[in-house]
Scaffold this motif. Structure first.
Motif: not given
Lengths: 407, 225
Positions: A303, A401-402, A404-405, B56-57, B83, B91, B95, B168
């Motif tokens: 997070i 970090a992903e 957290a997704l 994020v990526f 970011r 989220f 979160n 999301d």
């Protein structure tokens, strides 16, 4: 305020809050780490203080001691041997000494009895400095100076008794001669606590009294003490003495000091190995604790990363946490160690370090705390802990970090 | 365009036995100030697409530019910084860190920026007031209701005042009134000039009047209408 500094303060603040949130886990680490540092620091303080005490006491001893050997056994040495050495240049004085161990059956204790003639010793007038109270035995017979442990064991007071003193005279005690007759001695002095390491079980008296107690003829002594003009020549003179008196053993003060160092070194080495093993076990535990990220911790890291925290920020927070725990443990451990040594007479280590006498010397050690000692302790304890926690921390901080997704 | 994706592919575990092609040849542009809904079933690649848009990526191949910056060329550290400046995340389960207070959760993105406590409190106070949960600011996040959690998460996404908000599946665990409330807040943010991308398979989101465009995603590809 500078934003870089503000950022550090923010991260430190977060680290403190994080420590508090996981207080159960962190306090258990803190307690164990404090205990390890306490043991290592106590041990270091005690051995340093003991070595220094031994060194200070040995500085008052003769530079060379000559003992007669017969078939590998020590026996009484003729005082006349000293005359054979008078032609050696560099010798200041040769003084006979009588000593021996005395087993006191009722108390199941061994005493060391020493007979010297302070008037004949070059440093004789300084011997009074070793006393807490009273004086060295004078020309009067049947007087003794005793160590603190003996004074306590026999409940002795220091003579001369005054008229107000109750009867019986508590300065008197008796020892058996070889023929079982009693020799009555009056306590005229007590050794200082600072010398307790070597004097706790010591009864010092005049040469004549010691000869009387052990029934040694006047022309014999246990050994001969040789005082020299130049300490740098001790080894040379010892070699010459050994050549002149081939049936003797010649001991030098550096050799005796070395023996003490070896004795303490062996004991301290043994205990140090045990303590370092405990430290290593703790470091492995710390590594293990730091490696195992709980799902909650993993989620928190993911997070924070997705919210814009860099890996370096997370690493810094974890380092702050480790440093705070380590510093708290270091300060608490060192403080407890100091209290343990000064106020509780190093009760945990006494059996390990001073176990050769029936009467254990009482400790009155005031350890000197020096910056180099603290640095050494810091390097031995805190740095391994930090090293053990930083690498797993880095592994934890690189959680993607992903994560957290995904929920 | 705030978001420009051209020929974007994303492959997980590339070259390994468990290689997965998550996105294939994605072309998408989103104008600043608009609201887009990415719609599709679970496993369709919505979250991966959101991850690329959210810096994020980076994509495995293709061109992805967010706020004018090419993501493929940015090292991980700069992706994070980009970011932080550009994007606010909301989220699926919000979160929030349950042991931290609402105020602490909301101000988390400000800590590595070196924003002092007074300013953090001031900025969070304004947002919490605006989202009507200032009375809960000192409550642990674990102790507040679902609606309050949602608003706290929105406040956290807005604390850096980012131009782009990514959400999301934000209504996946909300009841209808709370989902409506969420979309109302999003509509307000859009009106305030924010660009919003929401992944959802909730018709309430896709059919909301504030949503400018619904983009279907299935099997890692954008559906052609």
């Amino acid at each position: 305020m500078n934003s870089a500094l503000e950022k550090q303060l923010n991260l430190l603040d977060y680290a403190l809050a994080s420590l508090w949130r996981r207080r159960l886990k962190n306090s258990s680490v803190l307690v164990v780490f404090t205990a390890v540092i306490f043991l290592v620091a106590s041990f270091h303080l005690v051995t340093t203080a003991l070595t220094e005490t031994a060194g200070a006491v040995l500085r008052q001893t003769p530079e060379i001691v000559i003992q007669k050997m017969s078939a590998g056994r020590q026996e009484a040495i003729p005082v006349a041997y000293g005359e054979q050495l008078s032609r050696l240049f560099g010798i200041k004085k040769i003084v006979p000494r009588v000593w021996g161990y005395y087993f006191d059956e009722p108390f199941q204790a061994n005493y060391t009895v020493l007979g010297v003639d302070p008037a004949a010793m070059p440093m004789g007038e300084h011997l009074v400095q070793t006393l807490l109270a009273g004086a060295w035995p004078g020309s009067a017979a049947n007087q003794a100076v005793v160590g603190g442990a003996i004074r306590e064991l026999l409940a002795l007071s220091v003579a001369p008794p005054t008229v107000e003193d109750d009867f019986p005279d508590h300065s008197l005690f008796a020892l058996h001669r070889p023929d079982r007759s009693l020799k009555l001695l009056s306590t005229v002095g007590v050794f200082r606590d600072e010398t307790a390491l070597l004097t706790a079980d010591l009864i010092a008296m005049s040469l004549a009294d010691a000869r009387d107690l052990f029934q040694i003829p006047a022309d014999l002594a246990t050994d001969l003490c040789v005082y020299v003009h130049n300490p740098a020549e001790i080894t040379n003179l010892a070699r010459k003495i050994a050549a002149i008196l081939p049936d003797t053993r010649v001991l030098t003060r550096p050799q005796i000091e070395q023996t003490y160092r070896v004795v303490f070194g062996w004991r301290s080495g043994f205990a140090a190995v045990c303590l370092l093993a405990a430290l290593a076990a703790f470091v492995i535990l710390a590594w293990d604790k730091a490696s195992g990220l709980s799902p909650e911790e993993r989620r928190e890291i993911a997070i924070l990363k997705i919210l814009g925290w860099e890996t370096a920020d997370l690493l810094l927070v974890r380092c702050w946490e480790a440093l705070i725990v380590a510093l708290l443990a270091f300060v608490a451990g060192c403080t407890l160690a100091w209290l343990h040594v000064v106020f509780f007479e190093a009760a945990l280590f006494r059996p390990v370090l001073v176990g050769w006498s029936v009467i254990h010397p009482p400790f009155a050690l005031t350890p000197r705390i020096e910056v180099k000692d603290l640095l050494l302790l810091f390097v031995l304890t805190v740095l391994p802990y930090l090293a053990a926690t930083v690498i797993p921390t880095w592994r934890g901080a690189v959680v993607p970090a992903e994560d957290a997704l995904n929920g | 365009m705030l978001i420009e994706l051209a020929g974007v592919n994303k492959i997980y575990n590339q070259g390994r036995a468990n290689q997965v092609q998550a996105l294939t040849d994605i072309n998408l542009t989103v104008a600043a100030g608009s609201m887009v809904c990415l719609q599709g079933p679970s496993g369709s690649g919505k979250s991966t697409l959101l991850g690329i848009i959210g810096c994020v990526f980076p994509p495995t191949s293709g061109r992805a530019a967010i706020g004018g910056k090419q993501l493929a060329r940015l090292p991980d550290r700069f992706l994070t910084i980009h970011r932080r400046q550009m994007i606010g995340f909301i989220f699926q389960r919000f979160n929030l860190l349950s042991q931290l207070s609402v105020l602490e959760n909301v101000t988390l993105p400000l800590l590595p920026l070196g924003v002092g406590p007074r300013q953090r409190r001031q900025r969070a106070g304004i947002l919490l007031e605006r989202l009507a949960i200032s009375h809960r600011e000192n409550f642990p996040a674990g102790s507040i209701s679902g609606g309050e959690l949602q608003r706290a998460a929105i406040a956290r996404a807005l604390i850096n005042d980012p131009p782009l908000i990514l959400a999301d599946e934000p209504t996946a665990h909300l009841d209808t009134p709370l989902s409506r409330e969420f979309m109302a807040i999003m509509a307000d943010l859009k009106a305030a000039g924010k660009t919003i991308v929401i992944t959802s398979h909730d018709p309430l989101v896709a059919q909301h009047p504030a949503v400018d465009r619904v983009v279907g995603v299935s099997d890692g590809r954008i559906d052609v209408p």
